[in-house]
Scaffold this motif. Structure first.
Motif, short mmCIF file in Angstrom:
data_model
loop_
_atom_site.label_atom_id
_atom_site.label_comp_id
_atom_site.label_asym_id
_atom_site.label_seq_id
_atom_site.Cartn_x
_atom_site.Cartn_y
_atom_site.Cartn_z
N GLY A 470 0.73 -1.14 0.21
CA GLY A 470 0.12 0.06 -0.14
C GLY A 470 0.84 1.35 0.13
N GLY A 471 2.19 1.12 0.26
CA GLY A 471 3.01 2.28 0.12
C GLY A 471 3.86 2.78 1.64
N VAL A 472 3.32 1.99 2.74
CA VAL A 472 4.23 2.36 4.03
C VAL A 472 5.49 2.04 3.74
CG1 VAL A 472 4.36 1.63 6.25
CG2 VAL A 472 2.17 2.08 5.56
N PHE A 605 6.31 11.91 16.16
CA PHE A 605 5.05 11.17 15.47
C PHE A 605 4.04 10.91 16.67
CE2 PHE A 605 8.88 10.55 12.99
CZ PHE A 605 8.43 10.51 11.64
N ALA A 606 2.87 11.26 16.53
CA ALA A 606 1.66 10.99 17.06
C ALA A 606 1.31 9.80 17.25
CB ALA A 606 0.59 11.85 16.80
N ILE A 607 0.95 9.06 18.34
CA ILE A 607 0.47 7.63 18.35
C ILE A 607 -0.39 7.24 19.41
CG2 ILE A 607 2.28 7.24 20.12
CD1 ILE A 607 2.84 4.37 18.95
N GLY A 608 -1.31 6.32 19.26
CA GLY A 608 -2.20 6.11 20.07
C GLY A 608 -3.68 6.33 19.83
N GLY A 609 -4.40 5.49 19.28
CA GLY A 609 -5.92 5.71 19.03
C GLY A 609 -6.16 6.54 17.93
N ILE A 610 -5.31 6.65 17.13
CA ILE A 610 -5.62 7.83 16.11
C ILE A 610 -6.70 7.31 15.08
CG2 ILE A 610 -4.42 9.16 14.16
CD1 ILE A 610 -1.88 9.08 15.90
N GLN A 611 -7.52 7.98 14.47
CA GLN A 611 -8.50 7.89 13.30
C GLN A 611 -8.22 9.00 12.30
OE1 GLN A 611 -10.68 5.07 13.79
NE2 GLN A 611 -9.46 4.76 15.74
N ASP A 612 -9.04 8.49 11.17
CA ASP A 612 -8.99 9.20 9.98
C ASP A 612 -9.14 10.96 10.20
OD1 ASP A 612 -9.01 7.23 7.59
OD2 ASP A 612 -10.26 6.49 9.19
N ALA A 613 -10.45 11.04 11.00
CA ALA A 613 -10.41 12.54 11.37
C ALA A 613 -9.60 13.32 12.18
CB ALA A 613 -12.08 12.48 11.87
N ASP A 614 -8.74 12.62 12.84
CA ASP A 614 -7.57 13.26 13.63
C ASP A 614 -6.39 13.87 12.72
OD1 ASP A 614 -9.31 12.67 15.91
OD2 ASP A 614 -8.18 10.50 15.79
N LYS A 641 -6.60 0.43 2.48
CA LYS A 641 -6.62 1.40 3.66
C LYS A 641 -5.41 2.41 3.82
CE LYS A 641 -8.64 3.31 7.36
NZ LYS A 641 -9.86 4.40 7.01
N VAL A 642 -4.30 1.57 3.41
CA VAL A 642 -3.02 2.39 3.43
C VAL A 642 -2.97 3.42 2.54
CG1 VAL A 642 -0.48 2.05 3.18
CG2 VAL A 642 -1.55 0.64 4.74
N ARG A 643 -3.42 2.95 1.30
CA ARG A 643 -3.28 3.91 0.31
C ARG A 643 -4.31 5.27 0.55
NH1 ARG A 643 -3.57 -0.62 -4.61
NH2 ARG A 643 -1.52 -1.21 -4.63
N GLU A 644 -5.50 4.97 1.06
CA GLU A 644 -6.38 6.03 1.39
C GLU A 644 -5.69 7.02 2.34
OE1 GLU A 644 -9.91 4.08 2.60
OE2 GLU A 644 -10.41 3.57 0.76
N ILE A 645 -5.09 6.49 3.29
CA ILE A 645 -4.28 7.35 4.36
C ILE A 645 -3.14 8.06 3.80
CG2 ILE A 645 -2.74 6.98 6.45
CD1 ILE A 645 -4.64 4.49 7.25
N ARG A 646 -2.40 7.34 2.97
CA ARG A 646 -1.20 8.04 2.51
C ARG A 646 -1.77 9.32 1.59
NH1 ARG A 646 1.19 5.35 -1.34
NH2 ARG A 646 3.04 6.85 -1.32
N LYS A 647 -2.75 9.08 0.90
CA LYS A 647 -3.53 10.02 -0.25
C LYS A 647 -3.87 11.27 0.84
CE LYS A 647 -6.61 10.83 -3.96
NZ LYS A 647 -7.96 10.11 -4.67
N GLU A 648 -4.52 11.07 1.92
CA GLU A 648 -5.00 11.94 2.79
C GLU A 648 -3.95 12.90 3.35
OE1 GLU A 648 -8.30 12.69 6.27
OE2 GLU A 648 -8.11 10.82 5.27
N LEU A 649 -2.68 12.03 3.74
CA LEU A 649 -1.49 12.86 4.42
C LEU A 649 -0.97 13.70 3.60
CD1 LEU A 649 -0.07 9.74 6.68
CD2 LEU A 649 -1.44 11.81 7.53
N GLU A 650 -0.70 13.10 2.32
CA GLU A 650 0.02 13.82 1.29
C GLU A 650 -0.74 15.16 0.81
OE1 GLU A 650 0.55 11.02 -1.79
OE2 GLU A 650 1.88 9.92 -0.70
N SER A 651 -2.04 15.20 1.09
CA SER A 651 -2.80 16.26 0.56
C SER A 651 -2.85 17.27 1.72
CB SER A 651 -4.31 15.89 0.46
OG SER A 651 -4.74 15.61 1.48
#
Length: 652
Positions: A470-472, A605-614, A641-651
């Motif tokens: 997925g790109g991690v 790096f933030a860690i612990g219970g992180i969700q998409d909206a965070d 899921k990883v691809r979606e997360i990476r796309k959001e982080l890159e934006s």
């Protein structure tokens, strides 16, 4: 030769992950054989093999799955030979046999057959080979290709090749120690080549340069010393030669454990030894291919041979000659032209690579001359001169040929290898790197880390492979409830996956395990070893990360000179047992502001219970990135899921 792997008849942890890795490293075919297993087991296995590799799977049962999953084909038991006609619609049909006589009765339309056991079995105790000597498949003139099965180990590969087998099938050698499967497979796929040459103490030419080149080109090199030279990269004083008997004695010892397909010959004391040696090799290993690099004079001006008269029997024993222009004229005459060289090549059935490095042309052009062919390989001249480029070129060609690459492509690739070698620095002694070293990413360049955790129905290896697909590019191996032996076994596999995907590989807590695995680093919790002690154990080049929960923790970590900080928890999480006070967005804002005020610039790096909206509010606090576990591993499709997360982080 084909390399075929048969799956273990027993349950093997991470078996599909290992198979995917072996496909990555060049596995040709996988025979899926699970005696007594039902269709569900077969389907689950197939579904965990990447779709791009499924057309390399051959089934030993549940043949209807071939069409459903677009697999290669089917394999029949020896007792099913009367049913061959029933399955003629399959494009691939193979079968097991136990005698050469059986094979002679098979139709030529079959893809291949297994002959077993050609050696004593490794996977079945007391299952001994009935063959006193390895069957000569070539002489038997059989109707279809034959694959050797039973007792296959790296030292048996060349024996099978010489006997005429089209490939080998392995089972016990790989699966008896699955934690070493990738390493053992590489051994199977790594050919051995020989070099007969002089020793150059500078390391720029001769045996030393050949072995460096062989290693860089992914073959194993054995060396036979023909002379000891007294030289450096600029001066040549004299030579201490070995006699023919001493050279042959070295060869005899090496032949006990390895019989190469290709051998390179460089510096030899005189032409009589050269001719006698090639005659000996032709008798000892009739199918060996000899690459002769005629060394007549050193680049520093020392002359070995003033004239050579090449007899017919010698030329007929050669596969390739690699002279430069001066050597070409000395061997074949000053006025020799390409058409005349082609006639010589046709008469004696060898090839000649006329090296263009010493020519007056503006662009260096190597010319591969064959009985009826001519190939030209132009390359820009390097601004740097190097000692030993002729040795290195012929060694690279030898290595590429041993890997099954065609002669034309081997010469082309070898020229590129030498060109890169010449540009490696500005001295006369260069560096051997067949490909640029991959740069493992640093935490400061990454936004996302994946931390492994238990997931029902998934192995750790399957998780890591999916997130890397997925790109991690950063994996932290966390196995809190496992033994040291289990972590080491899993860690070896995870490291292989990370290396393939060029991902950072960090071990959680266990400094000694990180050292033994040669991981990229370690992540230490608040109650774990002092990072300064870990640095002493792992070395200055390894990455040391550490957990923090307060600004006081961060000040301490700054003194301890950690490379990154895992700050958390952001909110309550079930993936960590001993949980520090939850920070929330406000906690991150306060700590990051304090770090900025105090001039502490360690990546956080933030860690612990992180969700998409965070993602957005967390990154707006000034953190470098996030570390995720549950959000990814609990998703239905990890890779997507990883691809979606990476796309959001890159934006953001």
């Amino acid at each position: 030769m084909l390399t075929i792997l048969i799956t273990s008849p027993f349950f093997i942890s991470e078996e599909t992950t290992i198979c995917n890795l072996l496909f990555d490293y060049g596995l040709d075919l996988l025979h899926l054989r699970k005696p007594g297993a039902d269709r569900t087991v077969f389907e689950n296995f197939i579904q965990k093999i990447r779709p791009c590799y499924r057309n390399r799977i051959v089934l030993h049962d549940f043949y209807e799955l071939v069409t459903i999953y677009h697999l290669r084909g089917i394999h029949l038991k020896s007792t099913q030979r009367d049913k061959i006609g029933i399955y003629e619609n399959f494009s691939h049909i193979s079968i097991s046999c136990h005698t050469v006589a059986e094979i002679k009765t098979l139709p030529a339309t079959m893809t291949y057959c297994f002959l077993s056991p050609v050696f004593d079995s490794l996977s079945k105790p007391d299952y001994y080979s009935p063959f006193r000597e390895l069957p000569e498949i070539t002489e038997a003139k059989l109707p279809l290709p034959v694959i050797a099965l039973g007792g296959i180990t790296p030292d048996k590969i060349r024996l099978c090749q010489r006997a005429g087998f089209a490939g080998v099938a392995v089972l016990g050698y790989i699966w008896e120690r699955p934690q070493e499967a990738v390493m053992r497979f590489r051994d199977l796929k790594t050919p051995t080549v020989f070099s007969i040459a002089g020793f150059d103490p500078s390391g720029g030419a001769g045996i030393t340069a050949d072995l460096k080149t062989f290693e860089s080109c992914s073959v194993y090199g054995r060396s036979i010393l023909s002379a000891l030279t007294f030289q450096n990269e600029k001066e040549y004083l004299t030579t201490k030669n070995f006699c023919l008997e001493e050279i042959i004695r070295q060869l005899e010892l090496q032949f006990r454990y390895a019989i190469p397909s290709f051998i390179k010959i460089g510096l030899l004391p005189d032409q009589e030894i050269l001719f006698s040696l090639t005659r000996y090799l032709a008798q000892k290993v009739p199918d060996i291919k000899i690459i002769w690099d005629p060394i007549l004079r050193t680049s520093s001006g020392f002359t070995f041979h003033t004239s050579l008269s090449l007899p017919d029997h010698f030329l007929r024993q050669l596969f390739l000659i690699t002279p430069n222009t001066e050597e070409l004229h000395q061997l074949f005459g000053e006025n020799i032209c390409i058409s005349d060289l082609q006639k010589i090549c046709k008469k004696y059935q060898f090839h000649l690579l006329w090296k263009g490095g010493h020519n007056a042309e503006e662009i260096s052009v190597d010319r591969l001359i064959g009985p009826d062919t001519l190939y030209c390989f132009p390359v820009e001249r390097s601004v740097y001169q190097k000692h030993g480029t002729g040795c290195i070129l012929s060694a690279a060609i030898t290595a590429y040929l041993a890997r099954g690459i065609s002669l034309v492509e081997a010469c082309r690739k070898a020229q590129v290898y030498v060109s890169r070698f010449m540009d490696s620095n500005d001295s006369l002694l260069g560096y051997h790197l067949s490909v640029p070293l991959k740069n493992i990413p640093l935490p400061s360049t990454l936004r996302l880390q994946y931390i492994t955790d238990y997931k029902e129905g998934w192995t750790i290896g399957e998780q890591v492979e999916a997130v890397c697909q997925g790109g991690v590019r950063w994996i932290q191996l966390r196995m809190k409830k496992n033994s040291k032996a289990e972590i080491l076994q899993t860690g070896r596999l995870i490291k292989e996956i990370c290396r393939y995907y060029n991902a950072l590989f960090i071990v959680n807590d266990q400094v000694e395990i990180a050292r033994q695995l040669d991981a990229d680093g370690v992540h230490l919790g608040l109650e774990d070893m002092n990072p300064e002690e870990a640095r002493k154990i792992l070395g200055p080049d390894k990455i040391i990360g550490a957990t923090c929960n307060t600004m006081e923790d961060i000040r301490l970590r700054a003194i301890q000179k950690v490379d990154y900080i895992g700050l958390g928890p952001f909110r309550y999480t079930t993936t960590k047992q001993k949980l520090s006070p939850v920070l929330g967005v406000e906690g991150y804002q306060k700590i990051l502001h304090a770090m900025s005020r105090e001039g502490i610039s360690i990546p956080v790096f933030a860690i612990g219970g992180i969700q998409d909206a965070d993602f957005i509010p967390l990154l707006q606090t000034g953190i470098q990135g996030i570390a995720l576990s549950g959000l990814i591993k609990n998703s239905r499709d990890i890779k997507q899921k990883v691809r979606e997360i990476r796309k959001e982080l890159e934006s953001i």
